[in-house]
Scaffold this motif. Structure first.
Motif, short mmCIF file in Angstrom:
data_model
loop_
_atom_site.label_atom_id
_atom_site.label_comp_id
_atom_site.label_asym_id
_atom_site.label_seq_id
_atom_site.Cartn_x
_atom_site.Cartn_y
_atom_site.Cartn_z
N TRP A 53 0.67 -1.19 -0.06
CA TRP A 53 -0.12 -0.18 -0.15
C TRP A 53 0.80 1.27 -0.06
O TRP A 53 0.58 2.14 -0.49
N PHE A 57 0.47 4.42 -2.74
CA PHE A 57 0.47 5.61 -2.65
C PHE A 57 1.64 6.55 -2.95
O PHE A 57 1.36 7.57 -3.40
N PHE A 61 1.21 9.56 -5.54
CA PHE A 61 1.86 11.00 -5.12
C PHE A 61 2.70 11.41 -6.39
O PHE A 61 2.42 12.62 -6.56
#
Length: 117
Positions: A53, A57, A61
């Motif tokens: 995870w 992310f 980003f």
């Protein structure tokens, strides 16, 4: 699209169909990933751990920031008068406007028809 921010305030209000579809897809993806029988036997998946995870992310980003920086740079350059369009048009200019254009070679094989006025 190439100049506007991806997160204007109007994104978060007014379009309930888009927000609802995002919520539904998110719930379905989480169910697909974490329901034991569905993820292993049907799709051959396994749940992601914290590192997975984190990578998702972090990648999300980085891509988001790079795209927003590109858009900001395009806005600055366009304000200075630079041509920042993605379209590279190397086609020859047809004199007489669109009505003087004809079908390209080989178009008859595609069974295309010219539009009449």
């Amino acid at each position: 699209f190439a100049y506007n921010s991806s997160v204007p305030p109007r994104v978060f209000r007014g379009n309930f169909a888009a927000l609802g579809s995002i919520a539904i897809v998110t719930v379905l993806q989480i169910m697909l990933t974490y329901i034991p029988g569905l993820n292993k036997f049907v799709f051959g998946m396994r749940p992601m751990d914290g590192i997975g995870w984190g990578l998702v992310f972090a990648s999300m980003f980085v891509v988001f920031v790079i795209m927003e920086l590109e858009k900001a740079l395009r806005r600055v350059l366009k304000a200075q008068g630079a041509d920042t369009d993605d379209i590279v048009d190397n086609r020859p200019v047809v004199k007489g406007g669109p009505e003087a254009m004809s079908m390209p070679k080989g178009a008859s094989k595609l069974n295309l028809q010219e539009l009449s006025k």
